[in-house]
Write a protein that holds these residues in place. Structure first.
Motif, PDB file in Angstrom:
ATOM      1  N   ALA A 143      35.203  35.644  37.404  1.00 22.91           N
ATOM      2  CA  ALA A 143      35.628  36.069  38.739  1.00 22.91           C
ATOM      3  C   ALA A 143      35.960  34.862  39.606  1.00 22.91           C
ATOM      4  O   ALA A 143      36.927  34.882  40.383  1.00 22.91           O
ATOM      5  N   VAL A 144      35.158  33.808  39.492  1.00 19.63           N
ATOM      6  CA  VAL A 144      35.442  32.589  40.255  1.00 19.63           C
ATOM      7  C   VAL A 144      36.778  31.983  39.826  1.00 19.63           C
ATOM      8  O   VAL A 144      37.584  31.547  40.665  1.00 19.63           O
ATOM      9  N   LEU A 145      37.013  31.985  38.527  1.00 15.95           N
ATOM     10  CA  LEU A 145      38.303  31.481  38.039  1.00 15.95           C
ATOM     11  C   LEU A 145      39.459  32.338  38.527  1.00 15.95           C
ATOM     12  O   LEU A 145      40.532  31.821  38.874  1.00 15.95           O
ATOM     13  N   ALA A 146      39.260  33.654  38.560  1.00 19.99           N
ATOM     14  CA  ALA A 146      40.318  34.546  39.027  1.00 19.99           C
ATOM     15  C   ALA A 146      40.633  34.300  40.498  1.00 19.99           C
ATOM     16  O   ALA A 146      41.801  34.343  40.906  1.00 19.99           O
ATOM     17  N   VAL A 147      39.614  34.032  41.298  1.00 22.41           N
ATOM     18  CA  VAL A 147      39.850  33.728  42.704  1.00 22.41           C
ATOM     19  C   VAL A 147      40.638  32.421  42.826  1.00 22.41           C
ATOM     20  O   VAL A 147      41.519  32.285  43.691  1.00 22.41           O
ATOM     21  N   GLY A 148      40.350  31.464  41.949  1.00 20.77           N
ATOM     22  CA  GLY A 148      41.131  30.230  41.947  1.00 20.77           C
ATOM     23  C   GLY A 148      42.594  30.484  41.621  1.00 20.77           C
ATOM     24  O   GLY A 148      43.493  29.910  42.257  1.00 20.77           O
ATOM     25  N   PHE A 149      42.863  31.353  40.630  1.00 17.66           N
ATOM     26  CA  PHE A 149      44.245  31.730  40.324  1.00 17.66           C
ATOM     27  C   PHE A 149      44.906  32.373  41.539  1.00 17.66           C
ATOM     28  O   PHE A 149      46.076  32.108  41.848  1.00 17.66           O
ATOM     29  N   ALA A 150      44.161  33.257  42.219  1.00 20.53           N
ATOM     30  CA  ALA A 150      44.725  33.930  43.386  1.00 20.53           C
ATOM     31  C   ALA A 150      45.038  32.938  44.500  1.00 20.53           C
ATOM     32  O   ALA A 150      46.050  33.073  45.200  1.00 20.53           O
ATOM     33  N   ALA A 206      48.179  31.171  43.591  1.00 23.81           N
ATOM     34  CA  ALA A 206      49.320  32.066  43.782  1.00 23.81           C
ATOM     35  C   ALA A 206      49.699  32.166  45.248  1.00 23.81           C
ATOM     36  O   ALA A 206      50.883  32.208  45.602  1.00 23.81           O
ATOM     37  N   ALA A 207      48.676  32.188  46.134  1.00 25.24           N
ATOM     38  CA  ALA A 207      48.976  32.270  47.564  1.00 25.24           C
ATOM     39  C   ALA A 207      49.651  31.006  48.065  1.00 25.24           C
ATOM     40  O   ALA A 207      50.531  31.062  48.932  1.00 25.24           O
ATOM     41  N   GLN A 208      49.281  29.842  47.525  1.00 25.19           N
ATOM     42  CA  GLN A 208      49.890  28.588  47.946  1.00 25.19           C
ATOM     43  C   GLN A 208      51.301  28.421  47.395  1.00 25.19           C
ATOM     44  O   GLN A 208      52.115  27.697  47.977  1.00 25.19           O
ATOM     45  N   ALA A 209      51.588  29.096  46.276  1.00 20.90           N
ATOM     46  CA  ALA A 209      52.908  28.957  45.652  1.00 20.90           C
ATOM     47  C   ALA A 209      53.982  29.770  46.344  1.00 20.90           C
ATOM     48  O   ALA A 209      55.164  29.638  46.018  1.00 20.90           O
ATOM     49  N   GLY A 210      53.583  30.610  47.296  1.00 18.01           N
ATOM     50  CA  GLY A 210      54.570  31.398  48.024  1.00 18.01           C
ATOM     51  C   GLY A 210      55.114  32.541  47.188  1.00 18.01           C
ATOM     52  O   GLY A 210      54.392  33.184  46.416  1.00 18.01           O
ATOM     53  N   PRO A 211      56.417  32.825  47.302  1.00 19.45           N
ATOM     54  CA  PRO A 211      56.999  33.953  46.573  1.00 19.45           C
ATOM     55  C   PRO A 211      56.845  33.838  45.063  1.00 19.45           C
ATOM     56  O   PRO A 211      56.734  34.850  44.367  1.00 19.45           O
ATOM     57  N   ALA A 212      56.828  32.625  44.541  1.00 18.93           N
ATOM     58  CA  ALA A 212      56.674  32.456  43.095  1.00 18.93           C
ATOM     59  C   ALA A 212      55.241  32.705  42.627  1.00 18.93           C
ATOM     60  O   ALA A 212      54.976  32.773  41.432  1.00 18.93           O
ATOM     61  N   GLY A 213      54.319  32.828  43.579  1.00 20.45           N
ATOM     62  CA  GLY A 213      52.922  33.015  43.204  1.00 20.45           C
ATOM     63  C   GLY A 213      52.634  34.362  42.596  1.00 20.45           C
ATOM     64  O   GLY A 213      51.617  34.540  41.914  1.00 20.45           O
ATOM     65  N   GLU A 242      49.833  35.184  39.618  1.00 21.89           N
ATOM     66  CA  GLU A 242      48.743  36.151  39.732  1.00 21.89           C
ATOM     67  C   GLU A 242      48.846  37.232  38.673  1.00 21.89           C
ATOM     68  O   GLU A 242      47.837  37.679  38.119  1.00 21.89           O
ATOM     69  N   GLU A 243      50.043  37.667  38.382  1.00 23.00           N
ATOM     70  CA  GLU A 243      50.220  38.688  37.349  1.00 23.00           C
ATOM     71  C   GLU A 243      49.864  38.152  35.971  1.00 23.00           C
ATOM     72  O   GLU A 243      49.436  38.907  35.094  1.00 23.00           O
ATOM     73  N   ALA A 244      50.043  36.845  35.767  1.00 27.75           N
ATOM     74  CA  ALA A 244      49.721  36.255  34.469  1.00 27.75           C
ATOM     75  C   ALA A 244      48.223  36.111  34.244  1.00 27.75           C
ATOM     76  O   ALA A 244      47.785  35.890  33.119  1.00 27.75           O
ATOM     77  N   LEU A 278      40.296  37.285  50.878  1.00 25.72           N
ATOM     78  CA  LEU A 278      40.330  36.096  51.722  1.00 25.72           C
ATOM     79  C   LEU A 278      41.522  35.194  51.434  1.00 25.72           C
ATOM     80  O   LEU A 278      41.997  34.497  52.342  1.00 25.72           O
ATOM     81  N   VAL A 279      41.993  35.169  50.195  1.00 23.13           N
ATOM     82  CA  VAL A 279      43.128  34.288  49.881  1.00 23.13           C
ATOM     83  C   VAL A 279      44.468  34.964  50.141  1.00 23.13           C
ATOM     84  O   VAL A 279      45.515  34.312  50.024  1.00 23.13           O
ATOM     85  N   ALA A 280      44.459  36.220  50.504  1.00 21.32           N
ATOM     86  CA  ALA A 280      45.718  36.902  50.816  1.00 21.32           C
ATOM     87  C   ALA A 280      46.322  36.312  52.084  1.00 21.32           C
ATOM     88  O   ALA A 280      45.598  35.868  52.985  1.00 21.32           O
TER      89      ALA A 280
END
Length: 319
Positions: free
Chosen positions: A80-87, A90-97, A101-103, A182-184
């Motif tokens: 779960a911690v790793l998933a939050v890191g991915f999220a 993704a939020a920092q990458a903008g539209p490409a994020g 996140e889907e990956a 929170l990362v949204a």
């Protein structure tokens, strides 16, 4: 009685008296009866439940008793911690994020498949310790000699184990849920997007804790030997899915449909698929054509049956 004087542990309420004889002296300092509240059966059940819950995490015991439960709980939360890191990435990458996140393979619908084995190992490590110690050290008569009944004892122990499992099961989902909100970019929008999954993982967590905890309790209640109980619990959780997979490949599907309902791991995969609408890759339930409500009903029956049989065990156990 000879030797040093016997001192009362309570405050004397009358003047001291003494008696002497050829063997020594006895000093009666007086006794004061207990004047506090008598909490009774309900308080005893609550106290035993709380002690059982703490024992599942080794709280109140030495450091070695805490290694297994906290290690397994930590490993369950790590994805779960790793998933939050991915999220967050993704939020920092903008539209490409969105593609990042889907990956990510760590989502609500896939999380049970990632940590299911850890929950089973938690059961195998802690249930024998929780149920076997009192039988091994022959202290059950001390429990049953008071207001606590045999049914109370069994339900408090089973409830403590199930609560511990529910905490270990739900903690990663909560971390994942809070992190994704929170990362949204907009937390309010993120909350609206994630809130629909809360009832699903809550229900899945309750069924996981109830079914695995109930079966582990039932097995552990039958033997004071920890090694035997641990091996039996692992066998009950690991062997049935293998048998179902073999039967499904070699024989007709009707037999596989019947056997899959006797496999705890496959039943919980089915409930996860029913709640989230997603079946893990390679899961046996993907090849067995059964509606989701059948798995949910099988899990509920398994929880009720395991609790009932555990209570019956303690009603008949010799003390």
């Amino acid at each position: 009685m000879s030797g040093s004087p016997i001192r009362s542990a309570t405050t004397a309420t009358t003047s001291p008296t003494s008696a002497s004889g050829p063997g020594g002296s006895i000093y009666d300092l007086g006794y004061q009866s207990y004047q506090g509240p008598r909490l009774g059966r309900r308080s005893a059940v609550v106290a035993l439940y709380g002690q059982s819950l703490r024992a599942c995490f080794g709280i109140g015991r030495g450091g070695r008793a805490k290694i297994a439960p906290f290690t397994l709980a930590g490993l369950a939360i790590l994805p779960a911690v790793l998933a939050v890191g991915f999220a967050a990435l993704a939020a920092q990458a903008g539209p490409a994020g969105g593609a990042i996140e889907e990956a990510s393979p760590i989502r609500y619908e896939t999380y049970h498949g990632l940590v299911g084995v850890l929950i089973m190992l938690f059961c195998a490590a802690q249930a024998p310790e929780l149920f076997g110690r009192d039988q091994r050290y022959a202290v059950l008569p001390l429990y049953f000699s008071r207001a606590l009944t045999r049914t109370d004892y069994a339900l408090a122990k089973v409830g403590g184990l199930m609560t511990a499992l529910l905490m270990v099961e739900l903690a990663p989902y909560i971390v994942l849920f809070v992190g994704r909100v929170l990362v949204a970019p907009d937390p309010a929008t993120g909350l609206a997007d994630e809130i629909a999954d809360v009832p699903r993982f809550l229900l899945q967590g309750v069924l996981v804790a109830g079914l695995l905890g109930g079966l582990a309790s039932l097995i552990a209640a039958w033997t004071p030997r920890r090694a035997y109980a641990t091996a039996a619990i692992i066998a009950v959780f690991i062997i049935p899915p293998i048998i179902v997979a073999i039967v499904g490949q070699l024989t007709n599907q009707d037999l596989a449909r019947a056997l899959v309902l006797l496999s705890p791991g496959d039943v919980l995969d089915g409930t996860n698929a029913a709640f989230f609408g997603s079946i893990p890759d390679g899961a046996v339930v993907a090849s067995v054509d059964l509606p989701g409500w059948v798995y949910i009903a099988a899990a509920i029956v398994g929880v009720a049956a395991s609790i009932g049989l555990t209570v019956r065990r303690y009603l008949r156990i010799a003390t």
